[in-house]
Design an enzyme around this catalytic site. Sequence first.
Site, short mmCIF file in Angstrom:
data_model
loop_
_atom_site.label_atom_id
_atom_site.label_comp_id
_atom_site.label_asym_id
_atom_site.label_seq_id
_atom_site.Cartn_x
_atom_site.Cartn_y
_atom_site.Cartn_z
N LYS A 164 -91.43 60.01 -18.79
CA LYS A 164 -91.58 61.44 -19.14
C LYS A 164 -92.22 61.58 -20.52
CE LYS A 164 -87.96 63.22 -16.30
NZ LYS A 164 -86.55 63.44 -16.22
N ASN A 217 -76.91 71.45 -20.12
CA ASN A 217 -78.13 70.71 -20.46
C ASN A 217 -78.93 70.50 -19.17
OD1 ASN A 217 -80.05 68.86 -21.20
ND2 ASN A 217 -78.61 67.35 -22.03
N GLY A 220 -83.28 63.50 -34.66
CA GLY A 220 -83.34 63.26 -33.22
C GLY A 220 -83.39 64.55 -32.43
N GLN A 233 -85.33 70.59 -30.25
CA GLN A 233 -85.39 72.05 -30.11
C GLN A 233 -85.01 72.71 -31.43
OE1 GLN A 233 -86.64 73.52 -27.61
NE2 GLN A 233 -86.74 71.75 -26.26
N HIS A 257 -78.44 74.83 -31.84
CA HIS A 257 -77.55 74.48 -30.73
C HIS A 257 -76.71 73.27 -31.09
CE1 HIS A 257 -81.04 71.86 -30.28
NE2 HIS A 257 -80.25 71.04 -29.61
N ASN A 299 -80.26 59.94 -31.71
CA ASN A 299 -79.68 61.21 -32.17
C ASN A 299 -78.23 60.95 -32.58
OD1 ASN A 299 -77.99 61.32 -29.90
ND2 ASN A 299 -79.24 62.81 -28.81
P1 B4P Z 1 -81.85 68.08 -29.22
O1 B4P Z 1 -80.75 67.94 -30.21
O2 B4P Z 1 -82.98 68.95 -29.70
O3 B4P Z 1 -82.40 66.66 -28.70
P2 B4P Z 1 -81.66 65.43 -27.99
O4 B4P Z 1 -80.29 65.75 -27.55
O5 B4P Z 1 -81.82 64.23 -28.85
O6 B4P Z 1 -82.49 65.26 -26.68
P3 B4P Z 1 -84.06 65.20 -26.51
O7 B4P Z 1 -84.50 66.50 -25.92
O8 B4P Z 1 -84.73 64.74 -27.76
O9 B4P Z 1 -84.19 64.11 -25.35
P4 B4P Z 1 -83.93 62.53 -25.32
O10 B4P Z 1 -85.05 61.94 -24.59
O11 B4P Z 1 -83.55 61.97 -26.67
O12 B4P Z 1 -81.23 68.74 -27.94
C1 B4P Z 1 -81.95 69.55 -27.08
C2 B4P Z 1 -81.17 69.56 -25.79
O13 B4P Z 1 -81.62 70.62 -24.97
C3 B4P Z 1 -81.35 68.27 -25.02
O14 B4P Z 1 -80.10 67.86 -24.54
C4 B4P Z 1 -82.29 68.68 -23.90
O15 B4P Z 1 -82.08 67.88 -22.76
C5 B4P Z 1 -81.85 70.11 -23.68
N1 B4P Z 1 -82.85 70.97 -23.06
C6 B4P Z 1 -84.20 70.96 -23.22
N2 B4P Z 1 -84.78 71.96 -22.48
C7 B4P Z 1 -83.77 72.61 -21.86
C8 B4P Z 1 -83.71 73.72 -20.95
N3 B4P Z 1 -84.80 74.33 -20.54
N4 B4P Z 1 -82.49 74.14 -20.53
C9 B4P Z 1 -81.36 73.50 -20.92
N5 B4P Z 1 -81.36 72.44 -21.76
C10 B4P Z 1 -82.54 71.99 -22.22
O16 B4P Z 1 -82.61 62.41 -24.42
C11 B4P Z 1 -82.63 62.66 -23.03
C12 B4P Z 1 -81.33 63.32 -22.64
O17 B4P Z 1 -80.26 62.39 -22.84
C13 B4P Z 1 -80.99 64.54 -23.47
O18 B4P Z 1 -80.30 65.43 -22.65
C14 B4P Z 1 -80.04 63.97 -24.51
O19 B4P Z 1 -79.20 64.96 -25.04
C15 B4P Z 1 -79.29 62.96 -23.70
N6 B4P Z 1 -78.75 61.85 -24.50
C16 B4P Z 1 -79.32 61.22 -25.54
N7 B4P Z 1 -78.55 60.20 -25.97
C17 B4P Z 1 -77.46 60.20 -25.19
C18 B4P Z 1 -76.28 59.40 -25.13
N8 B4P Z 1 -76.09 58.40 -25.97
N9 B4P Z 1 -75.35 59.68 -24.19
C19 B4P Z 1 -75.53 60.70 -23.32
N10 B4P Z 1 -76.63 61.51 -23.32
C20 B4P Z 1 -77.58 61.25 -24.25
#
Ligand code: B4P
Length: 352
Positions: free
Chosen positions: A53, A91, A149, A152, A156, A304
């Site tokens: 992705k 999420n 990390g 958005q 949140h 993150n």
């Molecule tokens: P952020 O604080 O901005 O970013 P993040 O959690 O680090 O996730 P990121 O988006 O960078 O994705 P990553 O590949 O690192 O949080 C934004 C959140 O909003 C994310 O959870 C995102 O998925 C969510 N989101 C975005 N668009 C959305 C929409 N339209 N509606 C609802 N929600 C939306 O990580 C991939 C995924 O794995 C993310 O969900 C992340 O939270 C999760 N993740 C990362 N590390 C993890 C861990 N150790 N254990 C479990 N989950 C983990």
Amino acid sequence: MIAADIAEQIHNQYETAIKNGSLKLTESTSKKLKDSVSGMPYLVNFAPILAEKPESNSSSESNEDPFENPCDDLIVSKDINEDGSYKLLLNKYPIVPEHTLLVTNEFKDQSSALTPNDLMLAYKFICKMDNEDENIRNLVFYNSGPASGSSQNHKHLQSFKIPSNFITFQDKLCSGKDHFLPNIKDEPLQDNKVAFAHFVLPLPEDSTSVDEDLLAMSYFSLLQRTLTFFQDWLNEKPDLVKSYNVLLTKNWICLVPRSHSKTSDYKPEPKPEEPMEKITEETEEEPKKEEEPEEDLTVDLSINATGYAGMVLVKDQETYDKILKNPDLIDKSLFECGFPNTSDKRPNEYNY
Ligand code: B4P
């Protein structure tokens, strides 16, 4: 007031969203590992499908705020605190089930500090979600600033269940310790065996003695120490932008200052040059020893807040294999994306 049955509401909404295809749980495998030096427990989630992705799961392709008008299936509550301040969303791109987001109803910036109201809401949410009898514990985390990390900008906090039987290093650090506020004699807790800086305070066991003031004083005392790094490193690294992670459970609060969001952004300091070998007049040359190829210690991790509780998300096979072979690479990565541990340093005047 958060509804008493909020855990059930989340569960039901999650089932609906899955059924309707509004949310898809990304498949991952997880493996428990341990650092050989610090004993820090790690839970490595390997989700290779994420490597295909674009970098962020967000809707940043369109620059739209995905939290402004979320799809109905993702909304658990439009007013979780019954004061208009926050909504609770699922999420859309989780790798663990029932991963939720506490999102401000009015747009606020993700780099803004948490308010006493934010902290109290997060704490009350955890209290409603935890279930001691069933050994269910939840983590709330906040990724703030470009190197934290976060992907958005709309403010949140995030929450999910801590996997059962997973003990974080903060749990160990706070075990048997009473709540205190840092002062000139008592610094926040910091595990001297891990490489990265972090600041932890135990919270009172009795949740009725936790209020906005206590949480705000705990958070701001840790934030002061966290921001000290950006002050101290300003001359050396003028591009550093204030970034940090907040991790909260019912038992402790932890802040981690961040320098990079991913290991690939980290540039090691150049090694000092080796002094030139002296040219001697010896006639017989010693046979040259064959040099062993250096082990490749580079890994590709985006980290993150969850990483600093030992829960690491890995997206590519090469990194996963390297980490399985050498789990200590995680501490190295947490260090590269954070700052050096300061447990052996005396606090300076900035800390107060
Ligand atoms: P952020 O604080 O901005 O970013 P993040 O959690 O680090 O996730 P990121 O988006 O960078 O994705 P990553 O590949 O690192 O949080 C934004 C959140 O909003 C994310 O959870 C995102 O998925 C969510 N989101 C975005 N668009 C959305 C929409 N339209 N509606 C609802 N929600 C939306 O990580 C991939 C995924 O794995 C993310 O969900 C992340 O939270 C999760 N993740 C990362 N590390 C993890 C861990 N150790 N254990 C479990 N989950 C983990």
